[in-house]
Every structure is written in structure tokens, then in C-alpha cells.
Design an enzyme around this catalytic site. Structure first.
Site, PDB file in Angstrom:
ATOM      1  N   SER A   1       0.805  -1.220   0.000  1.00 21.95           N
ATOM      2  CA  SER A   1       0.000   0.000   0.000  1.00 21.95           C
ATOM      3  C   SER A   1       0.837   1.268   0.000  1.00 21.95           C
ATOM      4  O   SER A   1       0.280   2.363  -0.112  1.00 21.95           O
ATOM      5  CB  SER A   1      -0.939   0.006   1.212  1.00 21.95           C
ATOM      6  OG  SER A   1      -0.201   0.032   2.417  1.00 21.95           O
TER       7      SER A   1
ATOM      8  N   LYS B   1      -6.572   3.786   8.618  1.00 24.77           N
ATOM      9  CA  LYS B   1      -5.641   4.741   8.023  1.00 24.77           C
ATOM     10  C   LYS B   1      -6.195   6.163   8.068  1.00 24.77           C
ATOM     11  O   LYS B   1      -5.457   7.120   8.344  1.00 24.77           O
ATOM     12  CB  LYS B   1      -5.331   4.330   6.588  1.00 24.77           C
ATOM     13  CG  LYS B   1      -4.524   3.035   6.498  1.00 24.77           C
ATOM     14  CD  LYS B   1      -4.269   2.616   5.054  1.00 24.77           C
ATOM     15  CE  LYS B   1      -3.431   1.330   5.005  1.00 24.77           C
ATOM     16  NZ  LYS B   1      -3.169   0.870   3.640  1.00 24.77           N
TER      17      LYS B   1
END
Length: 793
Positions: free
Chosen positions: A694, A737
Site C-alpha cells: 500500500s 488509516k
């Protein structure tokens, strides 16, 4: 009768006069004509009736059975309609006030209507005619009943032998039916049915059936007695003698302690309701224990094993409280937020209301430390009304810790699952398995594999622990597992669990939790009254923003505890009644000292080549910085920061993409630029291992920033996997996140467009605080990150 008390006696009476109205004496049994019934009368109403009867010339009365034998003074409708008329032959008054009478029952009568109810019952009576026809069949029934009843008399100890002779001499079928019916111990309703039968032949038939039934039971009992006697002679003579010896020892006060111990264990086993296979195993081990001397080494092993069997709550359950509103109230009282977890428990309760035998689910709460996974398990047990038990499997490397050790080993014992069931004292507790993601494996076995049977709904209804080696039903246990990450849980084990993610909290949620739960608890723990501390909104915001940086609230509670203890010290040193202490931003800083966490995003991204990425760790969402530098060299790529293989490949893919699309990205570079310059990608915090795809867009953005000399905006965080063609692929942990970006003070987060459906999971209070930008190509990510940096402040 007390000594010296002479009873009043009345001599025998003559023949009964057939009166139309007679006193009625209720009986708890049935009297038959032709018999003499000795009665003990203690009820005041019945005693007065007997006194009145003794004053009558004929001494006549009617006797009838009462429908409810528990009634002391039954009303007229509490008596049967058919009884017997009789005459009192003798009466004896005892010093205790009771009366003993001898009554000869002479004929069947129909009772009613009742003329008087006080001081005793008086009713009109009429003879009840019987049907009797002399036929060969009646003669056969009579002889057959005589023969059957003679055999019954031989087997029944309470019937005298003289009765056998009396039955043989009875020639009248009616008298025989009365004699047999009155001699057998039958239910009152059955006797009354025989008395009410007008057809003598039908009565004899019914008595024949009853006599055959009694004879069959008696013969079977005699056979059983003979078998038992034979077994005693053949195989149990020793046991019989031991029982006699034990009785002698008890009389002499010389009881065998070992035998007393076995007897105590047998009594405890009798009080339990285990499955039959468990009871058989326990009895077998008790037999072995009884034969072993106490000094034997095996004696202690067997005794411990039996104690464990008796300690398991076989069949002991707690009733679930299926009130959905109450459960929802309790869950909301104990925890703020966590909507998905609460909904799942309410769904389980709803199914329980509709289906009694609903199996317990296997749920796994996954989330960072401090978000309330363990405490939520206790709250669920309280909401359900179940017992709660907890085992921690973090760091467990031995399979035997889960399934127990076999009895052949010294010091062996059951595994943690069986021990938890014992401690819960219920077969359907809420069982929390903590830190299931931290189990290991070595040469002693794989405990995660042992957990498969525990958590598999298709297997755990007959779970076998190595020590007990008996089936234990775990199907009604509500299993709740907790973990920080899923990656370390074996796929086969993860497949058996329903995963519910508990993400971190926003600052607003932390403030709510602090005011509702944490601060009152810490004030109480510090020994202060509730009103002693008033924490202002900016003071609480300071504690959350400057002294904690976490997904959960465990660190926040520690800081609030530090504040409460410092105020408690001030109160103790002042030696006075504590006044309310108002704590604003400055007061909090005075108590806690310099801030522990600084806003370093602006400082770190002020130079070109640094981009802010987002990641998920076992502690929740985190921000990470990706640094890129370009220097003269030979075209090498250097990647540092203890990165995993996947992250290294992401860096290589990002560099390849930038080289291939440098012109489209607005990079004015020579054709041989990448062959004459080296690129170094570094992710700080080198002591912490990092991996995952990611960070691809973050690495790409950092490279473009370094090559173009344009800094990345300090207000932008990003995440997403990048391909060689520049596509941005979806990632996991979106909520974690975004929460990490919010805690770090970022204003914009760039996410893959394919993650758009997960934006619905974000907390509502993030709206207006943070902008979400969606990108399906890396060019859009670079455009947002670099354009924001160039925008005027």
C-alpha cells in the site's frame, strides 16, 4: 396409651338395621363388603360422628372413599357416590383423643343426597344392586381367581398364610371378589372402580387381570432376588463381606479413611447429572480406586482424575436473558461506539428467542490495543446473564496447553479450555480467548491446530481433552477471540471465526469515553470525590492531542490517572477538604509536563522528496514518511528502512513507472539521467520492520517530488498500491488509516477509487475535518499532493 389410662369400651353390636338415612364417614381408602376394617379416627368431625353412631341402637353408618386423600374434612362433592354401609362392632377411646373402631362392612350403597353437613355428614343411602348370573364361565373365573390369588399370597410377605385357606373356602363369587379386592394393595381409584362395578362377572375379569399383573411383577422380583443371591454367591461374596466388615468397623468407630473417601466421591457423583459415558468412566475409576491401597502411586493419579471429572459442571447451564432492550442498554452503558460488535450480539439474542437450541457463535474481535475488546467480552456476558471465563493464549507454543497432557505424565492436567469451563461453573459461559494471533509453534506441537477442534462448530460438541479423554459439549459456549492482526492467524483457524473489526477512536469519541468512563474511574481510584476535578474541553483536548497518540484509549487513561494522582497529592499535602480543581489547557500542561507528541508532518515534508503515507500495524493506523533522494551514480536503486520483499518490489515498480512516464509527469530530464544517477528510497524508523504494497503511491509521489524539486503538501496523506501502468489498486484498513491521518492533523487523504464503498464505515464526526480524495491513477495522486503544496496558505 399412657400407663394407667383405661380406655372406654363398648361391647359388640347386633345386626344392622337397613336405615334410609345414615351418618357418612369419609375414608382415605376403600372398604369392601364382608370385611372388618380397623380405623383410627382423629378428626373432630369424625369423632363426633362415631359418638353419635354409638348412641344409635343399630350403630349403623356409611363409609365412602374421598376423592382427594389430602383433604381433612372433605365436602359432599369431594366423596365418591358408591360406598358401603356397615356397623360399628367395637370402639376404643385412647388418651390422646383419637378413637379406634372396628367396623364390619356389610353391603354396597349409593350415597346421596346429603341431608346434613354439620356437625357431620348425613346422607340418604340406598342399596346398590349387583348383577350375578350363575354360568359355567362365572364358575371358571371364580376358580381361576382363587388359584391366582393363592400364588400371589405365597409371594407377598404382608398377606398371612391363613388368607390362602380362606380364599380356597369361599364359594360365593361376589364374596371372593370383595375379599381379593380388599386384600391387594391397589390405588384408591382402582379399588373404587372395582367397588362400583355392578356386574360380578366383569368384576372377576378385572380382578383376574390385576392378579395376573401382580403375579408377573412378584415373580420377576423373585427372579431378580434369586439372581442377586446367585451373584453374591458367585462373584460378589467378597464385596458383601467387605460391606459387613465396613458396618462392623463403623459400629466400633474404626472407619476406613480410604473407603470413606471413596464413599464421598460416590456421593458427589450421584449429585451430578453427567452424560452416561462420563458416569460409566467415573464408576470404573472409582472401582479401581477402591481396590488400590492408598500408598500406591496410582492411587493419587486416579483420585486427581476423578476430582477433575467431578469438577466439570456437566449439564449446569445459566438461562440466557433474551431481553433485547436490556442487553442493548447494558452494552451501551459499558462501551461507547462499537456498533458492529453490539449488533452481532443482539442478533445472537434474537435468534435465541426464536430457537431454543441455537448454537453459540465463534466471534473474533480484531483491532488495535486499548479499543475495548476484552472488556466488551465481559459486558456481553453481563448482557446475556452468562458466566464469563477468559484464557490468554499469547505466547503459547505447546499444544498440551490447549488440549491437556495425557494421564501417563507426572503432573499432567487438563488444558486451558477445560480449566476455564470448570472455573466458569457452567457449560454455556462466554469464553474469551485472548491474543489468539500471538500463538506460536515449535517442536512441542502447534497450538493453533489444537484450537481448530475447539472453535469448529461441526466438531466441538464432542471435544476431547487429552487428560479427561471424555466428550465435552462446547456447542453452547459463546466463544469470543481477540487479536490485533489477522495475518498471523492460520487460514484454517481464521475460517472458523466470524471476524468483527474494532477500529480506533476519533478524538471526539475519545473525549466522550474519557468523560463517561475513564475520568470518573481514575478520580475514584485516586481516592477523590467525583466533584474534585473539573476537566475543561480544551484541557481534555490537550491530553488527547499532546500526550497520547494511539488508536485506543489505554494511554489516555494512564494520562488521566496521572492527572488524578497529582491532584490527590495536592489535596493530601493541603490537609484539607478537597475543593473542585478546574483543569484547563495550561493546568494540564503544568501537571503533565512537556508535550510528548509534536506535529512533525510539516517539518518532515518541508523539503522535496518526502511524502506522507498511511499504514496499518498491530497498534492501529499509523502515518509513515517515505524519503527519496537522487544523486550522481550508475543508475542503482537503494532501498533502506528494514523493508520487506513486497515493499521493495513496490519501490522498484514505482521507479520503473517514473522512468517510463517522466515526460508525462512534467519531469525535464536528460535521456541518460537514470543511468547516471542513483536513487535512494528510505522509510524512517529503521528498527521497525515494514512490508506491504500500500505504500506504492507514496513512494511514487516521493520520487516525483525529489526529481522535480517540488515539495509534497504537509497536509496530504496517501495510500494505495501502484502498478507499472500507473493504476492505483485497492488496499485494506481504510478506516484505520483515515483515523491515523486525523490523529496526525492531516487535512486530505488520497485513497484508491476502488475503496469508495468503504467510506461508509468512517465515523460521522470526521466529516468536515478531513477531505477524502479518490484516485484511480497515480497521476491524480501526484497532482493532488504537489498542487496542494503550491497552493497559497
Amino acid at each position: 396409651m399412657s400407663e394407667g389410662a383405661e380406655p372406654d369400651e363398648v361391647e359388640e353390636a347386633g345386626e344392622i338395621v337397613r336405615a334410609d338415612r345414615l351418618p357418612v364417614l369419609p375414608l382415605k381408602t376403600v372398604a369392601f363388603p364382608g370385611g372388618v376394617a380397623p380405623l383410627v379416627i382423629g378428626q373432630e368431625r369424625s369423632v363426633r360422628l362415631v359418638d353419635e353412631v354409638m348412641n344409635r341402637p343399630d350403630r349403623a353408618l356409611a363409609m365412602v372413599a374421598q376423592r382427594d386423600p389430602e383433604q381433612d374434612e372433605p365436602p359432599p362433592d369431594g366423596l365418591y357416590e358408591i360406598g358401603v354401609a356397615g356397623v360399628v362392632q367395637r370402639m376404643l377411646k385412647a388418651p390422646d383423643g383419637t378413637v379406634r373402631v372396628l367396623v364390619e362392612a356389610q353391603r354396597r350403597v349409593r350415597i346421596g343426597p346429603f341431608a346434613e353437613t354439620e356437625p357431620f355428614l348425613v346422607a340418604e343411602v340406598a342399596d346398590e344392586a349387583e348383577v350375578i348370573v350363575d354360568t359355567p364361565e362365572l364358575e371358571a373365573l371364580t376358580r381361576n381367581l382363587q388359584s391366582l390369588f393363592a400364588r400371589v399370597i405365597e409371594l407377598v410377605p404382608y398377606l398371612p398364610e391363613e388368607l390362602q385357606m380362606a380364599v380356597a373356602n369361599v364359594e360365593d363369587a361376589r364374596s371372593l371378589s370383595y375379599l381379593v379386592a380388599g386384600s391387594l394393595r391397589l390405588e384408591t381409584a382402582e379399588q373404587q372402580r372395582l367397588l362400583e362395578e355392578n356386574d360380578v362377572e366383569a368384576r372377576l375379569r378385572e380382578l383376574t387381570v390385576i392378579a395376573n399383573r401382580e403375579l408377573e411383577v412378584l415373580e420377576l422380583g423373585a427372579k431378580i432376588q434369586e439372581d442377586v443371591r446367585s451373584d453374591l454367591e458367585q462373584g460378589q461374596r467378597e464385596m458383601f463381606l467387605r460391606q459387613q466388615l465396613r458396618a462392623i468397623q463403623e459400629e466400633l468407630g474404626e472407619t476406613d479413611e480410604a473407603q470413606a473417601e471413596v464413599n464421598e466421591l460416590r456421593e458427589r457423583l450421584a449429585e451430578l447429572d453427567p452424560p452416561e459415558v462420563v458416569r460409566v468412566a467415573a464408576e470404573r475409576e472409582l472401582g479401581r480406586l477402591e481396590r488400590l491401597p492408598p500408598a500406591s502411586a496410582e492411587h493419587g493419579v486416579i483420585r486427581t482424575y476423578i476430582d477433575w471429572i467431578l469438577a466439570i459442571p456437566w449439564g449446569e447451564t445459566t438461562d440466557d436473558n433474551l431481553d433485547l432492550e436490556r442487553a442493548e442498554t447494558i452494552l451501551d452503558e459499558d462501551h461507547y461506539g462499537l456498533a458492529k460488535a453490539k449488533d452481532r450480539i443482539l442478533e445472537f439474542l434474537a435468534v435465541g428467542r426464536l430457537k431454543d437450541d441455537a448454537a453459540g457463535p465463534v466471534v473474533c474481535f480484531v483491532g488495535p490495543p486499548g479499543v475495548g475488546k476484552t472488556s466488551l467480552g465481559r459486558s456481553i456476558a453481563r448482557a446475556l446473564g452468562r458466566k464469563f471465563a477468559r484464557i490468554s493464549v499469547g505466547g503459547v507454543r505447546d499444544e498440551s496447553e490447549i488440549r491437556g497432557h495425557r494421564r501417563t505424565y507426572v503432573g499432567s492436567m487438563p488444558g486451558t479450555v477445560v480449566r476455564a469451563i470448570r472455573d466458569a461453573e457452567s457449560i454455556n459461559p462466554v469464553l474469551m480467548i485472548d491474543e489468539i494471533d500471538k500463538m506460536g509453534a515449535d517442536f512441542r506441537g502447534d497450538p493453533a491446530s489444537a484450537m481448530l477442534e475447539v472453535l469448529d462448530p461441526a466438531q466441538h460438541d464432542e471435544y476431547r481433552d487429552h487428560y479427561l479423554d471424555l466428550p465435552l459439549d462446547l456447542s453452547r459456549v459463546l466463544f469470543i477471540c481477540t487479536a490485533n492482526v489477522l495475518e498471523t492467524i492460520p487460514p484454517a483457524l481464521l475460517d472458523r471465526m466470524e471476524v468483527i473489526r474494532l477500529s480506533g477512536y476519533t478524538d471526539d469519541e475519545k473525549a466522550h469515553i474519557a468523560r463517561r468512563f475513564l475520568l470518573p474511574r481514575q478520580i475514584s481510584d485516586a481516592g477523590l470525590p467525583p466533584e474534585s476535578i473539573e476537566l475543561t474541553d480544551d484541557g481534555l483536548e490537550t491530553v488527547i492531542g499532546e500526550y497520547t497518540r494511539e488508536a485506543g484509549v489505554r494511554g489516555l487513561e494512564r494520562q488521566l490517572g496521572a492527572v488524578a494522582r497529582k491532584v490527590a497529592r495536592e489535596v493530601a499535602e493541603g490537609n484539607g477538604t478537597p475543593a473542585t480543581r478546574v483543569l484547563d489547557r495550561e493546568a494540564v500542561r503544568d501537571l503533565l509536563g512537556h508535550e510528548r507528541f509534536h506535529d512533525e508532518v510539516k517539518r518532515r515534508t518541508s523539503e522535496p522528496g518526502v511524502a506522507t503515507g498511511l499504514a496499518v500495524t498491530g497498534a492501529g493506523g499509523e502515518i509513515l514518511f517515505v524519503e527519496a533522494q537522487v544523486m550522481p551514480g550508475s543508475g542503482r536503486l537503494t532501498v533502506t528502512g528494514q523493508l520487506g520483499d513486497v515493499m521493495r518490489e513496490s519501490a522498484q515498480a514505482a521507479l520503473s513507472y517514473v522512468r517510463a512516464r517522466s515526460g508525462a509527469l512534467g519531469l525535464d530530464l536528460d535521456e541518460d539521467y537514470f543511468t547516471t544517477h542513483d536513487v535512494h528510497v528510505h522509510v524512517p524508523a529503521g528498527a521497525v520492520p515494514k512490508d506491504g504494497p500500500s505504500a506504492g503511491v507514496t513512494i511514487t509521489t516521493a520520487l516525483v517530488s525529489a526529481l522535480s524539486g517540488r515539495p509534497v503538501s504537509a497536509d496530504v496523506g496517501m495510500t494505495g498500491e501502484v502498478t507499472l501502468t500507473g493504476q492505483v489498486l485497492p488496499i485494506g484498513g481504510v478506516k484505520e488509516k483515515v483515523l491515523a491521518a486525523s490523529r496526525a492533523g492531516l487535512g486530505t487523504v488520497v485513497l484508491p477509487k476502488l475503496n469508495e464503498d468503504q467510506l461508509a464505515d468512517l465515523p460521522d464526526d470526521l466529516e468536515g475535518r478531513i477531505d477524502i480524495e479518490l484516485a484511480d491513477r497515480v497521476e491524480r495522486v501526484i497532482e493532488i499532493a504537489l498542487a496542494a503544496a503550491e497552493a497559497p496558505a
